[in-house]
Design a protein around this motif. Structure first.
Motif, PDB file in Angstrom:
ATOM      1  N   ILE A   1      35.068  44.614  48.403  1.00 24.52           N
ATOM      2  CA  ILE A   1      34.770  44.047  47.324  1.00 24.52           C
ATOM      3  C   ILE A   1      35.845  44.633  46.642  1.00 24.52           C
ATOM      4  CG2 ILE A   1      33.282  44.227  45.560  1.00 24.52           C
ATOM      5  CD1 ILE A   1      30.773  45.146  47.485  1.00 24.52           C
ATOM      6  N   SER A   2      36.271  46.010  46.187  1.00 23.25           N
ATOM      7  CA  SER A   2      37.355  46.364  45.642  1.00 23.25           C
ATOM      8  C   SER A   2      39.087  45.378  46.029  1.00 23.25           C
ATOM      9  CB  SER A   2      38.083  47.614  45.636  1.00 23.25           C
ATOM     10  OG  SER A   2      36.304  48.197  44.716  1.00 23.25           O
ATOM     11  N   THR A   3      39.174  45.368  46.862  1.00 24.08           N
ATOM     12  CA  THR A   3      40.321  44.415  47.601  1.00 24.08           C
ATOM     13  C   THR A   3      40.397  42.904  47.463  1.00 24.08           C
ATOM     14  OG1 THR A   3      40.249  45.417  50.051  1.00 24.08           O
ATOM     15  CG2 THR A   3      41.094  46.702  48.595  1.00 24.08           C
ATOM     16  N   GLY A   4      39.448  42.675  48.432  1.00 24.70           N
ATOM     17  CA  GLY A   4      38.780  41.103  48.228  1.00 24.70           C
ATOM     18  C   GLY A   4      38.874  40.416  47.762  1.00 24.70           C
ATOM     19  N   ARG A   5      37.395  40.645  46.834  1.00 22.68           N
ATOM     20  CA  ARG A   5      36.914  40.692  45.699  1.00 22.68           C
ATOM     21  C   ARG A   5      35.959  39.875  46.239  1.00 22.68           C
ATOM     22  NH1 ARG A   5      37.671  44.006  42.851  1.00 22.68           N
ATOM     23  NH2 ARG A   5      36.145  42.111  41.406  1.00 22.68           N
ATOM     24  N   VAL A   6      35.235  39.890  47.920  1.00 17.92           N
ATOM     25  CA  VAL A   6      33.780  39.688  47.878  1.00 17.92           C
ATOM     26  C   VAL A   6      33.312  40.663  49.067  1.00 17.92           C
ATOM     27  CG1 VAL A   6      33.552  37.958  50.579  1.00 17.92           C
ATOM     28  CG2 VAL A   6      35.357  37.567  48.688  1.00 17.92           C
ATOM     29  N   ASN A   7      32.045  40.218  48.771  1.00 17.02           N
ATOM     30  CA  ASN A   7      31.672  41.417  49.685  1.00 17.02           C
ATOM     31  C   ASN A   7      30.730  40.747  51.001  1.00 17.02           C
ATOM     32  OD1 ASN A   7      28.807  42.248  51.370  1.00 17.02           O
ATOM     33  ND2 ASN A   7      27.697  42.323  49.343  1.00 17.02           N
TER      34      ASN A   7
ATOM     35  N   LEU B   1      34.120  37.343  43.513  1.00 24.51           N
ATOM     36  CA  LEU B   1      33.651  37.987  42.987  1.00 24.51           C
ATOM     37  C   LEU B   1      34.459  39.055  41.265  1.00 24.51           C
ATOM     38  CD1 LEU B   1      31.906  40.853  44.773  1.00 24.51           C
ATOM     39  CD2 LEU B   1      30.442  39.040  43.701  1.00 24.51           C
ATOM     40  N   PRO B   2      34.522  38.816  40.487  1.00 19.17           N
ATOM     41  CA  PRO B   2      34.786  38.930  39.484  1.00 19.17           C
ATOM     42  C   PRO B   2      35.683  39.924  39.342  1.00 19.17           C
ATOM     43  CG  PRO B   2      32.934  38.925  38.505  1.00 19.17           C
ATOM     44  CD  PRO B   2      32.823  38.727  39.953  1.00 19.17           C
TER      45      PRO B   2
END
Length: 334
Positions: free
Chosen positions: A40-46, A55-56
């Motif tokens: 989530i933090s690096t790719g902005r995706v869960n 994800l924003p």
């Protein structure tokens, strides 16, 4: 509200974290597994739950609950209802003093028969007016895709509900406030059980008349339980009642509807759980606790009783159908 912690990175926790971030709120999302937080933090995706949703940037993630909670104005509890107590007990020492505690879970706890807000108050040791509930038609994938929806934020402290309302209002997500926490929580818990019944009916090949009948009579028994527990009857005509019920009973995205459909096609409980791939159908457990709660207050809930018998006593759904149709005739409002 400048900073919110969301504890739980499943479909709904992630979707609601996105709602908050899209509304201009800085969000820290806690994930149990470090690899999920890193993705989530690096790719902005869960990738595990919402792989197609970007994800924003103002939504960050961590596997460190203490880090997520540090300085949070509100703490959103996004874990399944039957695990809420255990998880919250571990987080309690790190909860920021005075923070609004927000439950996303929809269920009634097994054993204690407590609603989720009651569990939060007991475990966290906070007053009633510090706990809020988010409920309504909350299909996570549709909300994450920014499809327009409305929801309810329930809290006995209206000002606190309004603060949270402002923190999650945006172009696709419209929250309303409500002070009837009891009614809102019962609507959210009971609709999962009724959705199981609708799924069973669909699995047996029944059509829209059957679905409409189950939804309507399911709403009636939910309202009877609500009346016994002091809820506002009008709540069940709103988003937390009828709105959530219709979405959960009708949508193929609903875990409870899909789970019930497998049972209606003849799958065993174990096979249906295996097919769910770890996704939680809350109604499977809540049907038992809601049944007990109804019995404690002498409330007749025949659909809930029947769903419990199918899930936990091996009753064939076809036998349930015959039993419901063969009940004593009576006036609709009884």
């Amino acid at each position: 509200m400048d900073r919110v912690a969301v504890l739980g990175a499943g479909s709904w926790g992630t979707a609601f974290a996105k709602v908050l971030a899209d509304s201009g709120t800085d969000v820290v999302l806690w994930a149990r597994r470090a690899e999920v937080a890193d993705a989530i933090s690096t790719g902005r995706v869960n990738t595990d739950y919402l792989p197609d949703v970007v994800l924003p940037a103002n939504l960050t993630a961590t596997a460190d609950a203490d880090k997520a909670l540090d300085g949070a104005r509100a703490v959103v509890l996004a874990v399944p209802s039957q695990t809420l107590r255990e998880n919250l007990a571990g987080w309690r020492p790190s909860l920021p003093p005075g923070a609004t505690l927000v439950s996303l879970a929809k269920g009634v706890e097994l054993g204690t028969l407590k609603r989720m807000s009651e569990v939060v108050r007991e475990v966290a040791g906070v007053p009633e007016d510090q706990v809020a509930v988010v409920t309504g038609p909350n299909l996570a994938k549709e909300i994450a895709a920014e499809q327009p929806t409305a929801t309810v934020i329930a809290c006995t402290d209206h000002d606190r509900a309004v603060e949270l309302q402002h923190a999650c209002s945006n172009s696709y997500f419209r929250p309303y406030t409500n002070v009837d926490v009891v009614g809102c929580e019962l609507g959210g818990a009971c609709k999962n059980v009724i959705a199981l019944a609708c799924g069973m009916a669909a699995g047996m090949g029944f059509g829209d008349n059957t679905m409409a009948s189950i939804i309507t009579r399911g709403l009636a028994e939910t309202a009877r339980l609500g009346a016994a527990l002091g809820a506002d009857p009008l709540t069940f005509a709103g988003l937390a009642g009828l709105g959530d019920l219709v979405a959960t009973c009708a949508s193929p995205l609903s875990r409870n509807r899909s789970f019930g459909e497998r049972l209606g096609r003849g799958d065993s409980l174990a096979r249906a759980q295996e097919a769910a791939h770890g996704q939680v159908a809350e109604g499977v457990k809540s049907c038992s606790s809601i049944r007990e709660l109804a019995a404690r207050h002498d409330v007749d809930m025949p659909i809930t009783e029947g769903v419990h018998q199918v899930c936990h006593e091996g009753l064939d759904p076809r036998v349930l159908t015959a039993a419901l149709l063969g009940r004593e005739r009576k006036a609709e409002r009884q």
